[in-house]
Design a protein around this motif. Structure first.
Motif, short mmCIF file in Angstrom:
data_model
loop_
_atom_site.label_atom_id
_atom_site.label_comp_id
_atom_site.label_asym_id
_atom_site.label_seq_id
_atom_site.Cartn_x
_atom_site.Cartn_y
_atom_site.Cartn_z
N UNK A 140 0.82 -1.21 0.00
CA UNK A 140 0.00 0.00 0.00
C UNK A 140 0.86 1.26 0.00
N UNK A 141 1.99 1.24 0.74
CA UNK A 141 2.88 2.40 0.72
C UNK A 141 3.47 2.62 -0.67
N UNK A 142 3.80 1.52 -1.35
CA UNK A 142 4.28 1.66 -2.72
C UNK A 142 3.23 2.24 -3.64
N UNK A 143 1.98 1.85 -3.41
CA UNK A 143 0.90 2.39 -4.24
C UNK A 143 0.69 3.88 -3.96
N UNK A 144 0.77 4.26 -2.67
CA UNK A 144 0.58 5.67 -2.33
C UNK A 144 1.74 6.52 -2.83
#
Length: 415
Positions: A140-144
């Protein structure tokens, strides 16, 4: 009595505001802070619910295990007791106090076994949830943060002189989109300014070519007259040399303006061949000055513009020959592939160069110490052109003083 002049009025205020209009409800804007708060708060809440559910199930199983009867009455008439989990009560010769103590010990042991089982399974469940939480959080951090990667890649491409790149980020109107839009606006202004500067230098260079060519033609015609006085011929030769110097300056400015751009059309170019052609062009001047040109030139093929790469080698070899010792001087030209990159190295003997003056050599119209454009060795653009062409090809040039005098010029280009 003269009337007092009225004070000057203040200039009118602009009727437009260059800043972005504020939304009606700024606290409802999907900012990165709000999105990350909701994301990680939701993940923490879900992980807590899962952990509580697992602990509840494990506790229920442990209670069922702990509620199993420790013994059973085999013969109620003779009060015989049998137990697999509490073998101490199987002895029929126990007194009442001994029997109660055995029952208490077995109960404590059963409770401890249930608690140990609950603790070990809870730790395993926590470990599994931690692995899942870290993996999910990383994804999710990579997506954000994916827009930041896009901004970084665009900035890296722009650093390579490709000002035509834009981020054009899509998505919610948050801080990252605002940063990307601001970066795109900045690139647009930079590209316009850079294009205007190149256009001006190119136009000025082209406009100067025509009168210089006319002057050269007129001077050559007058010098070809055999009946011209000696003083006039001497003046014509001086003016012709000055005109030739001005032409070199114009050509250098035009080439410098072109080489600052990223090379679009690239072809395989062998640095060994380019260096050999440069050595052939400077061979006559080197012989006249008594400078020996040597060195082994191994194949080193790069992708680039052959004309500009030849100018790199020619400028370096010319400088190495011109700024050399009066007697016994030499120039070493080497090409090779080192650590996956093509290298062109030009080393020469010459005057001692202080290390603090190395950076000044790459500035336009700068030479050693106070020597500037008044020298007859060039117009002071050679190394500036070399640096610009090397950067346009994704490479760089490094210079360092040679022990005993002279310089070591090293151009590194990607293959």
């Amino acid at each position: 009595m003269a009337a007092t002049p009225a004070p000057p009025q203040a200039p009118p205020k602009p009727t437009w505001d260059p800043r972005r209009p504020e939304p009606p409800f700024p606290w409802l804007r999907p900012t990165i802070r709000i999105r990350l708060t909701l994301l990680y708060g939701g993940m923490f809440l879900i992980a807590g619910i899962l952990l509580l559910s697992i602990i509840y199930l494990l506790a229920a199983q442990a209670l069922r295990t702990g509620n199993q009867p420790l013994f059973k009455i085999v013969d109620f008439s003779n009060l015989k007791v049998s137990s697999n989990d509490c073998p101490g009560v199987n002895n029929g010769n126990l007194s009442l106090s001994e029997f109660n103590a055995a029952i208490s010990a077995c109960t404590d042991h059963q409770r401890q076994v249930a608690l140990d089982s609950l603790l070990s399974r809870s730790l395993l469940a926590l470990l599994g949830l931690a692995v899942i939480a870290f993996a999910f959080g990383y994804a999710m951090a990579g997506r954000v943060l994916a827009p930041l990667g896009r901004i970084t890649r665009t900035a890296r491409a722009v650093a390579g002189s490709d000002l035509s790149r834009r981020i054009e980020l899509d998505g919610p109107d948050d801080e990252l989109k605002e940063l990307a839009d601001t970066f795109d606006d900045m690139l647009e202004r930079l590209q316009r300014a850079f294009t205007a500067q190149q256009r001006f230098v190119g136009n000025a260079s082209h406009e100067l070519r025509t009168p210089l060519a006319i002057n050269r033609t007129l001077l050559e015609v007058h010098l070809s007259d055999p009946n011209a006085p000696v003083e006039l011929q001497q003046l014509g030769k001086t003016l012709l040399a000055t005109n030739e110097r001005s032409e070199q300056l114009v050509e250098g400015l035009l080439l410098l303006a072109r080489s600052d751009n990223q090379i679009v059309e690239r072809k395989p170019v062998d640095l060994a061949e380019v260096a050999s052609q440069a050595v052939d062009q400077v061979h006559g001047e080197a012989e006249a000055k008594g400078v020996e040109i040597r060195g082994e030139r191994k194949p080193a093929v790069v992708q680039g513009n052959g004309v500009l790469l030849e100018r790199i080698a020619l400028n370096l070899v010319q400088n190495a020959v011109r700024y050399n010792t009066a007697e016994g001087g030499w120039v070493e030209v080497l090409t090779d592939v080192q650590h996956g990159r093509a290298v062109l190295s030009v080393t020469n003997t010459g005057p001692i160069v202080p290390a603090y003056e190395i950076d000044n050599l790459f500035e336009p119209f700068r030479r050693l110490r106070t020597e500037r454009t008044g020298s007859d060795k060039g117009v002071g653009l050679g190394l500036s052109i070399v640096r610009s062409v090397a950067r346009a090809h994704g490479g760089h040039i490094a210079a360092q003083p040679r022990e005993g005098g002279g310089l070591v010029m090293r151009v590194t280009l990607p293959i």
